[in-house]
Write an enzyme that holds these catalytic residues in place. Structure first.
Site, mmCIF file in Angstrom:
data_model
loop_
_atom_site.group_PDB
_atom_site.id
_atom_site.type_symbol
_atom_site.label_atom_id
_atom_site.label_comp_id
_atom_site.label_asym_id
_atom_site.label_seq_id
_atom_site.Cartn_x
_atom_site.Cartn_y
_atom_site.Cartn_z
ATOM 1 N N LYS A 218 -1.447 -7.236 -9.696
ATOM 2 C CA LYS A 218 -1.863 -7.178 -8.304
ATOM 3 C C LYS A 218 -1.692 -5.528 -7.551
ATOM 4 O O LYS A 218 -1.529 -5.981 -6.992
ATOM 5 C CB LYS A 218 -2.752 -8.166 -7.628
ATOM 6 C CG LYS A 218 -4.282 -7.893 -6.304
ATOM 7 C CD LYS A 218 -3.816 -8.826 -6.049
ATOM 8 C CE LYS A 218 -3.023 -8.418 -4.545
ATOM 9 N NZ LYS A 218 -3.727 -7.143 -4.350
ATOM 10 N N GLU B 245 8.926 -3.918 13.737
ATOM 11 C CA GLU B 245 8.642 -3.085 12.334
ATOM 12 C C GLU B 245 7.325 -2.331 12.450
ATOM 13 O O GLU B 245 6.025 -2.732 12.629
ATOM 14 C CB GLU B 245 8.452 -3.378 10.938
ATOM 15 C CG GLU B 245 8.170 -2.481 9.972
ATOM 16 C CD GLU B 245 8.146 -2.833 8.676
ATOM 17 O OE1 GLU B 245 7.033 -3.529 8.349
ATOM 18 O OE2 GLU B 245 8.893 -2.523 7.861
ATOM 19 N N GLU C 79 -5.295 -3.796 -2.253
ATOM 20 C CA GLU C 79 -6.725 -3.804 -2.129
ATOM 21 C C GLU C 79 -7.139 -2.144 -1.369
ATOM 22 O O GLU C 79 -7.714 -1.523 -1.294
ATOM 23 C CB GLU C 79 -7.559 -4.682 -1.673
ATOM 24 C CG GLU C 79 -7.030 -4.626 -0.369
ATOM 25 C CD GLU C 79 -5.388 -6.054 -0.448
ATOM 26 O OE1 GLU C 79 -4.661 -5.343 -1.289
ATOM 27 O OE2 GLU C 79 -6.015 -7.088 0.404
ATOM 28 N N PHE D 114 0.757 -1.168 -0.211
ATOM 29 C CA PHE D 114 -0.261 -0.081 0.293
ATOM 30 C C PHE D 114 0.730 1.432 0.116
ATOM 31 O O PHE D 114 0.703 2.251 -0.587
ATOM 32 C CB PHE D 114 -0.611 0.007 1.135
ATOM 33 C CG PHE D 114 0.239 0.858 2.819
ATOM 34 C CD1 PHE D 114 -0.321 2.330 3.147
ATOM 35 C CD2 PHE D 114 0.283 -0.174 3.597
ATOM 36 C CE1 PHE D 114 0.856 2.406 3.389
ATOM 37 C CE2 PHE D 114 0.769 0.007 4.726
ATOM 38 C CZ PHE D 114 1.284 1.306 4.826
ATOM 39 N N CYS E 60 9.193 1.714 3.465
ATOM 40 C CA CYS E 60 10.358 0.499 3.774
ATOM 41 C C CYS E 60 11.452 0.987 4.024
ATOM 42 O O CYS E 60 12.553 0.901 4.334
ATOM 43 C CB CYS E 60 10.580 -0.617 2.422
ATOM 44 S SG CYS E 60 11.265 0.469 1.062
HETATM 45 P P1 NAD Z 1 1.603 -6.486 3.418
HETATM 46 O O1 NAD Z 1 1.811 -7.814 3.534
HETATM 47 O O2 NAD Z 1 0.185 -6.959 4.283
HETATM 48 O O3 NAD Z 1 0.643 -6.852 1.599
HETATM 49 C C1 NAD Z 1 1.044 -6.865 0.705
HETATM 50 C C2 NAD Z 1 0.430 -7.771 -0.572
HETATM 51 O O4 NAD Z 1 0.171 -8.919 -0.822
HETATM 52 C C3 NAD Z 1 -0.833 -7.501 -1.241
HETATM 53 O O5 NAD Z 1 -0.775 -6.583 -2.244
HETATM 54 C C4 NAD Z 1 -2.301 -8.334 -0.702
HETATM 55 O O6 NAD Z 1 -2.579 -7.882 -0.584
HETATM 56 C C5 NAD Z 1 -1.268 -9.533 -0.648
HETATM 57 N N1 NAD Z 1 -1.078 -10.042 0.344
HETATM 58 C C6 NAD Z 1 -1.931 -10.409 1.798
HETATM 59 N N2 NAD Z 1 -1.637 -10.962 2.467
HETATM 60 C C7 NAD Z 1 -1.226 -11.849 1.386
HETATM 61 C C8 NAD Z 1 -1.062 -13.706 1.324
HETATM 62 N N3 NAD Z 1 -1.424 -14.404 2.117
HETATM 63 N N4 NAD Z 1 -0.763 -14.041 -0.142
HETATM 64 C C9 NAD Z 1 -0.169 -13.486 -1.258
HETATM 65 N N5 NAD Z 1 -0.453 -12.162 -1.234
HETATM 66 C C10 NAD Z 1 -0.856 -11.598 0.354
HETATM 67 O O7 NAD Z 1 2.019 -5.393 3.075
HETATM 68 P P2 NAD Z 1 1.320 -4.088 2.830
HETATM 69 O O8 NAD Z 1 0.922 -3.612 4.286
HETATM 70 O O9 NAD Z 1 0.440 -4.095 1.838
HETATM 71 O O10 NAD Z 1 2.820 -3.362 2.538
HETATM 72 C C11 NAD Z 1 3.440 -2.726 3.828
HETATM 73 C C12 NAD Z 1 4.976 -3.711 3.920
HETATM 74 O O11 NAD Z 1 5.876 -3.550 2.781
HETATM 75 C C13 NAD Z 1 5.960 -3.305 5.393
HETATM 76 O O12 NAD Z 1 6.538 -4.249 5.921
HETATM 77 C C14 NAD Z 1 6.866 -2.181 4.595
HETATM 78 O O13 NAD Z 1 8.254 -2.466 4.493
HETATM 79 C C15 NAD Z 1 7.072 -3.486 2.715
HETATM 80 N N6 NAD Z 1 7.717 -3.067 1.952
HETATM 81 C C16 NAD Z 1 8.932 -3.576 2.024
HETATM 82 C C17 NAD Z 1 9.339 -2.785 0.478
HETATM 83 C C18 NAD Z 1 11.166 -3.364 0.451
HETATM 84 O O14 NAD Z 1 11.536 -2.703 -0.317
HETATM 85 N N7 NAD Z 1 11.545 -3.704 1.024
HETATM 86 C C19 NAD Z 1 8.650 -1.928 -0.397
HETATM 87 C C20 NAD Z 1 8.287 -1.310 0.013
HETATM 88 C C21 NAD Z 1 7.177 -1.525 1.454
#
Ligand code: NAD
Length: 501
Positions: free
Chosen positions: A182, A397, A185, A158, A290
């Protein structure tokens, strides 16, 4: 079809498959919220696995022709898209601010990085070139071909709705693959807007597709035999699941996870120069980057005292409010809300935990003054001092505007704090000494290092990625390694004999 205007009405989103905007057949819908006001601004379909599979089929069909298109022709739609992104930069940035809550300068910077990635990918006719070894053996030559592989898919987080998909998408298309994305959401409006710009950029139908949804769509990407690869960015918990599932299905994957980034302040750091940099790093995007720093490590008693005083004071200057409030347009350090009521609850819980485990709450942003409309999920800057390594507020985090300050007796102790942490995305050091800087870049176990730079997020031509629990794959995004991810290296060993003539 998506409208290209930033309207205050509720947008009902569609999927973009095989060159057409189509309604989802799902019965499950989610409301998209403006986190600054709590108002509903969109309705997103939680598409089914079958809909994801239809998009993959379309992309697989399109791949059969797209792979044959010459590289110089393939990048023409990307040149066009780059121009469209530049022309629409302000609208995209405002949409990012609207659904994500980050400030307009942060949103504009995000769009610029998306553009940069397109620009780099436009160089693919050179970047994708293979190698040749004339005389691999007597009369035998060797060639390395870099060939497109098929349908690539992307599961987005997100926090960077415009930028993160562009870490992958332009490279996948330019190398001759086809794509299904994708979006998160929670922030799906931006990618729909971008998809319309892509749709207008002369790509053949099926080469780029968008399916809105959640876990079912993501799982379908990973399980479909026609998927050649999966790029995931999100929490470490899900990154680990994605890595396991893709490995079990023998799919290529990139899986980038969470972070807890440290800023080390050495006694010789020019604190006056760097304090603003530290504040921007900790509170930009309300701490939801991140690459956000959230743990400051001051080396030595005197440095610790000075950092605590200066950092706490500077935190008080951060303004909190709706980033799209015109009255705040010229605020240089503005912080918007966090993404949701649930995220806010989690962050407030972590603050309670920090107090309970004995850290000092040096600045409490929980009841910060919110300028203008205050219905959103706002939390002001929070500063904890007297934090010890291993406290929950250090290990976790928090992904919000909570900065913690730790004390280390020496450079070695500071590096040790970083190296013992489960995450290893980024880390920065503030020092005037080349000696400490050199040791830091070699010894800190993090993928991205800053020297007097608080957010060491590499520019598009350089690789981006972490270590340890911040990344569950060897391949980083951007840079040369991403081209390896999107291509099959086929090695040809060949010889011919003289003919009869
Ligand atoms: P999230 O893991 O909740 O969701 C990310 C995506 O995964 C969404 O599209 C979601 O629909 C999907 N998803 C959720 N559960 C799933 C499952 N069980 N199986 C498959 N897909 C699933 O992450 P978020 O809250 O949207 O994003 C924030 C996180 O992203 C933070 O931890 C941040 O540090 C990390 N992030 C990391 C980087 C990097 O470069 N390392 C960059 C940006 C964000």
């Amino acid at each position: 079809m998506m409208t290209n205007t930033l309207s205050t009405s509720i947008q009902t989103l569609q999927n973009y498959v095989n060159g057409r905007w189509i309604d989802s057949t799902t019965t499950q819908w989610l409301e998209v919220e403006n986190p600054s006001t709590g108002e509903v601004i969109g309705s997103v379909p939680i598409s089914t696995a079958a809909e994801a599979s239809d998009a993959i089929d379309a992309a697989h069909q399109a791949f059969q022709q797209w792979r044959e298109v010459p590289a110089t022709t393939r990048v023409q739609p990307l040149f066009e898209l780059t121009q469209k992104l530049k022309a629409h930069e302000e609208s995209i940035a405002r949409l990012v601010s609207l659904e994500n809550g980050k400030s307009l300068p942060d949103a504009r910077a995000e769009v610029k990085r998306a553009v940069e990635n397109c620009e780099v990918a436009c160089g693919m006719p050179v970047l994708q070139q293979g190698d040749t070894l004339i005389g691999a053996a007597s009369g035998i030559d060797g060639q390395v071909l870099r060939l497109p592989r098929g349908v690539y898919t992307m599961i987005a987080p997100f926090n960077f709705p415009a930028m993160v998909p562009f870490w992958f998408l332009p490279y996948a298309l330019a190398t001759g693959n086809t794509y299904v994305v994708k979006p998160s959401e929670r922030v799906p409006l931006t990618m729909s807007y971008l998809a319309q710009l892509i749709a207008d950029s002369d790509l053949p139908p099926g080469v780029f597709n968008l399916v809105n949804g959640s876990v079912d769509v993501a799982t379908a990407f990973m399980d479909n035999p026609k998927t050649a690869g999966v790029s995931f960015v999100g929490t470490s918990r899900v990154a680990a699941l994605v890595a396991q599932r893709c490995a079990a299905n023998n799919k290529r994957f990139q899986a980038m996870g969470g972070a807890k980034n440290h800023l080390v302040v050495m006694p010789d750091a020019q604190l006056d120069q760097v304090i603003r940099n530290m504040i921007t790093s900790c509170y930009g995007c309300a701490g939801q980057r991140c690459m956000a720093s959230s743990a400051v490590v001051a080396v030595g008693d005197d440095t610790y005292r000075r950092v605590c005083a200066a950092f706490t004071e500077a935190s008080k200057q951060v303004k909190v409010g709706d980033p799209l409030n015109p009255a705040l347009a010229n605020e240089s350090m503005l912080m918007g809300p966090v993404i949701s009521a649930k995220a806010k609850q989690f962050i407030l819980g972590m603050i309670e935990q920090g107090i309970a485990e004995g850290a000092t709450l040096a600045h409490d942003g929980r009841n910060a003054k919110v300028i203008g409309d205050h219905r959103g999920h706002f939390i002001g800057p929070v500063v904890f001092t007297d934090v010890k390594p291993g406290m929950a507020i250090h290990k976790t985090e928090i992904f919000g505007p909570v900065a913690i300050i730790l004390k280390a007796r020496s450079f070695d102790e500071a590096v040790n704090i970083i190296n013992e942490h489960q995450y290893g995305n980024g880390a920065s050091i503030y020092t005037q000494s080349g000696y400490w800087a050199r040791r830091f870049k070699l010894e800190a176990q993090c993928g991205m290092i800053g020297i007097n730079v608080g957010i060491p997020a590499p520019v598009a031509p350089l690789p981006f990625g972490g270590m340890k629990s911040s990344q569950f794959s060897a391949v980083k995004t951007q840079g040369r390694s991403t081209i390896h991810f999107f291509t099959e290296e086929k090695i040809v060993t060949e010889r011919f004999w003289a003919g009869d003539e």
